[in-house]
Design a protein around this motif. Structure first.
Motif, PDB file in Angstrom:
ATOM      1  N   THR B 123      52.712   2.489 -20.832  1.00 10.62           N
ATOM      2  CA  THR B 123      52.825   3.746 -20.094  1.00 10.62           C
ATOM      3  C   THR B 123      52.001   4.840 -20.773  1.00 10.62           C
ATOM      4  O   THR B 123      51.326   5.638 -20.107  1.00 10.62           O
ATOM      5  CB  THR B 123      54.304   4.155 -19.978  1.00 10.62           C
ATOM      6  N   ALA B 124      52.035   4.855 -22.096  1.00  8.97           N
ATOM      7  CA  ALA B 124      51.219   5.832 -22.826  1.00  8.97           C
ATOM      8  C   ALA B 124      49.736   5.593 -22.554  1.00  8.97           C
ATOM      9  O   ALA B 124      48.948   6.534 -22.436  1.00  8.97           O
ATOM     10  CB  ALA B 124      51.513   5.750 -24.321  1.00  8.97           C
ATOM     11  N   VAL B 126      48.446   4.256 -19.777  1.00 12.32           N
ATOM     12  CA  VAL B 126      48.186   4.779 -18.422  1.00 12.32           C
ATOM     13  C   VAL B 126      47.963   6.288 -18.501  1.00 12.32           C
ATOM     14  O   VAL B 126      46.992   6.824 -17.952  1.00 12.32           O
ATOM     15  CB  VAL B 126      49.376   4.473 -17.478  1.00 12.32           C
ATOM     16  N   ALA B 127      48.872   6.955 -19.222  1.00 16.84           N
ATOM     17  CA  ALA B 127      48.802   8.415 -19.291  1.00 16.84           C
ATOM     18  C   ALA B 127      47.521   8.883 -19.973  1.00 16.84           C
ATOM     19  O   ALA B 127      46.851   9.809 -19.508  1.00 16.84           O
ATOM     20  CB  ALA B 127      50.026   8.951 -20.038  1.00 16.84           C
TER      21      ALA B 127
END
Lengths: 349, 349
Positions: B123-124, B126-127
Motif C-alpha cells: 500500500t505504501a 501504491v501511495a
C-alpha cells in the motif's frame, strides 16, 4: 441443516492487533473499517477511499468514480451470478453519490482451467446486465493465473458517472429529524448466497435482490433534490453497517423501528433458523436514504412508483443529538445495533 | 540455471478450440487476442475493449478510462513491486491515448493470511508511486478470500484522464512512412521478473523498467501534436505483440531494424541464455510511437531531453502497403516477427 462443529469454525476472533489478513477484514464490518482506518487510508491519504465512490472535478464536470472487486462464491446463485452482480454493484455505488453512470470497465482474473463455457456465460451476463442498465462496458483487462492461484474467476468493475450541479448526497449529511427510508426487502442477497452454498435445510425460494438502482436514485433526486441528504446501498455488513457508517460520518444517532423493517417471510425464517440478524445480512438491490422530514413523504411516494422501490418504506429517524444506532424492538425496548464484527458470510459479493 | 524437464512443462500447447482457460490466454499474445476476439468482445460489444483504454465523451470533455488487474509474481522484484507496477501500468495505459491521468482507483483481492506487513508495504508503494506520478488514488475496494483462493494479493487499478481537444493517437492511425520510435531499452521488466522468480544463473543487475510515462507523452504531444499517430506501451507480449497489434489495426506493414533495437547487454545476455527474443519480453516503462516522418526528428529530440526518454531512438518504419511486421536482421536478411504464441512468462504483470 449442517450440524454445528465448533472445531470447524474458520471465522477468526476479531483482533485489531493481528499481523495477518483475516477473512473478517473483508466483511464490510468493524474489522474492515479498522483495516481501512489503520492501514489503507493513512497510506493512500484520501478521505475518499472510505467512500464507495469518489467525486473528481474534471473541466468543471463532477465525475463520480467507483471500483469494486467481486469474489462471490458460488459464481451462480438464485437471482444472478458474479457477472450481473459486478455490474449492479458498481452501477449502484456510482448512483449512491447522485451520479448517472455512463461507462463501465471490467477486469478479469481467471484461473487456468476455468471452463470456457463458464467464462462465456459470465461474460454474457455482464453484457446483459450492462445493456439492461444502459451503461456500456467500454474497456477491460484479462489476466490468467495458474491453477490453484484463484478460485475460478474474480471480476473487478469500475464505473464513471456524471453528477448534475447542486446534487451532493453524502454519508456526512444526515441531519436530526431525517427520515430513514429503505427501498425494498432486506437480506435477500446474503440469504440467497448462503442457500446456494450449502444444503441448509431451507428450500430456497430466496432470490438475490441484485439489481441496478440508478434509475430509482434519479427519480428520488428529481423529486427530493437536496432534501435527499444521504444514500447508501447496504451491501457487505448489511443495513446495520451502513447505518453505523452514516451515524459515524454525520455524528448523529439513528433509531430504527424493528416492526417497520421489510423482511420477507422466507428470509426471516432462514435468518431465525441460522441465528442471523437480517440487519447484518448483505443486500445488492436496495438502498437506504436519509431524507429531510418535509420531503420524505413525496420521495417515498415517488420511490413506490418504480419497480425497484414498490415496497419502499420509512424505517426510522435520525435523532436530535450525536449517538449510536439503536433499534426499537417489537416489544418496545431499545437495543444498540452494532456493525458486524468479524465475518458472517465470507465472499458474499 | 534450472535444468530443462519436459515433463514439468505446464505451458499449454496453443489451441484455439480449447474448452478451458489456459495460461496462454493471459499472455498478451496470440491466444489472448483470440480470447478477446472470440469470447469477450463479441459479448461486450465494444470495439473499445480491445484497446488498452477507452475514450468516453462526458459533457464535451474527452475522458480516457483504463483498467488493469495485476497478478505479478513475485510481488517484490528488482525495480518495483506489485503496488508501483499497478500505478505505472494504469497511468501509462491512460497516457497512451494522449490523456493526462487525473485519478486512480485501487481494488485489492487479499488472501487470508497475507502478512499485514506486506499489505502495508504494498500500500505504501501504491501511495509513493501515485504521489510521484502526481495522480491521486481517490477510491478503492478490499475483498478477502480464503487461504488457497488467491496468491497473496491481486490489485486492480483503474485510471481516468483528460484528453485535450484535437489529440487522438490511436492504434489505427499508423501511416506509410511513419517512423517507429522507442523510448528506452526493451526487455527489462520481463527479465527482472524472471531473475527474481528463479535462480536462473544470471546475476541480476537487471532491474524492471517500471515507470510512469505520462509526462514523456505530454512532451511528445506538445512537440509533435497530431504527427504522433500512435502510442503503445509494449507490456505483455513485448514489442513484437505491440507492433503486430498496430500493424493489424492500421492495415500496414512495419519493418524494424534489429541493429537499432535498444537492448542492454545484461538483458541481451540473459535472453540468449534462455533462448528468449527480447522483442517478446514484457516492458513496463517504455513506449513505442509511430510518428509522421517530417516530425520524427523533433519528437525524438524532445523525448531525449526527458529522463524516461534519454536513450530513445528510431527503430524502424511503416512500409508503403499492407503486410506483416518484419525484422531486418543483423546480417541483412528479413524475418517475419509474429505475436507471442502461447505463454512465455506467466504472471509477468
Amino acid at each position: 441443516m449442517t450440524t454445528f462443529d465448533p472445531l470447524a469454525i474458520t471465522c477468526p476472533t476479531p483482533h485489531a492487533e493481528t499481523e495477518r489478513v483475516l477473512l473478517g477484514h473483508g466483511s464490510g464490518g468493524q474489522l474492515m473499517a479498522e483495516l481501512l482506518r489503520d492501514v489503507i487510508t493513512p497510506a493512500l491519504g484520501g478521505g475518499g477511499v472510505l467512500e464507495d465512490a469518489a467525486v473528481v472535478s474534471v473541466a468543471g464536470t463532477q465525475i463520480v468514480f467507483s471500483t469494486d472487486s467481486f469474489v462471490v462464491t458460488p459464481r451462480f446463485f438464485p437471482g444472478g451470478d458474479i457477472g450481473s452482480l459486478a455490474v449492479h454493484g458498481t452501477v449502484n455505488d456510482v448512483a449512491m453519490r447522485g451520479a448517472t453512470p455512463v461507462a463501465l470497465s471490467v477486469a478479469y482474473v481467471l484461473e487456468e482451467g476455468l471452463p470456457m463455457t463458464e467464462l462465456r456465460r459470465i461474460t454474457a451476463s455482464v453484457a446483459t446486465a450492462a445493456h439492461a442498465a444502459g451503461v456500456p462496458v467500454v474497456t477491460g483487462d484479462t489476466k490468467v493465473v495458474e491453477r490453484g492461484s484463484a478460485d475460478g474467476i474474480y471480476l473487478t468493475t469500475t464505473g464513471i458517472g456524471v453528477r448534475p450541479p447542486g446534487v451532493d448526497p453524502s454519508a456526512a449529511k444526515c441531519r436530526p429529524g431525517d427520515v430513514v427510508l429503505v427501498s425494498g426487502p432486506i437480506g435477500g442477497h446474503g440469504m440467497a448466497i448462503l442457500s446456494a452454498r450449502q444444503d441448509l435445510g431451507f428450500d430456497s425460494d430466496i432470490v438475490s435482490d441484485s439489481q441496478p438502482l440508478h434509475l430509482l436514485v434519479r427519480t428520488m433526486l428529481d423529486v427530493g433534490g437536496a432534501a435527499v441528504h444521504a444514500l447508501r446501498d447496504p451491501t457487505r455488513g448489511g443495513v446495520a453497517s451502513a447505518l453505523n457508517e452514516l451515524s459515524e460520518a454525520s455524528g448523529v444517532s439513528i433509531e430504527v423501528d424493528e416492526a417497520a423493517l421489510p423482511v420477507s417471510p422466507q428470509v426471516a425464517a432462514a435468518c431465525e433458523t441460522l441465528g442471523l440478524d437480517p440487519l447484518h445480512v448483505a443486500n445488492e438491490g436496495c438502498l437506504i436514504a436519509m431524507v429531510a422530514p418535509e420531503s420524505a413523504d413525496r420521495v417515498l411516494a415517488a420511490m413506490r412508483r418504480r419497480p425497484e422501490g414498490v415496497t419502499a418504506r420509512a424505517i426510522g429517524r435520525v435523532g436530535d443529538g450525536p449517538g449510536r444506532v439503536t433499534v426499537r424492538t417489537l416489544v418496545g425496548s431499545s437495543r444498540v445495533l452494532d456493525m458486524l464484527v468479524g465475518e458472517q458470510l465470507p465472499r458474499i459479493c
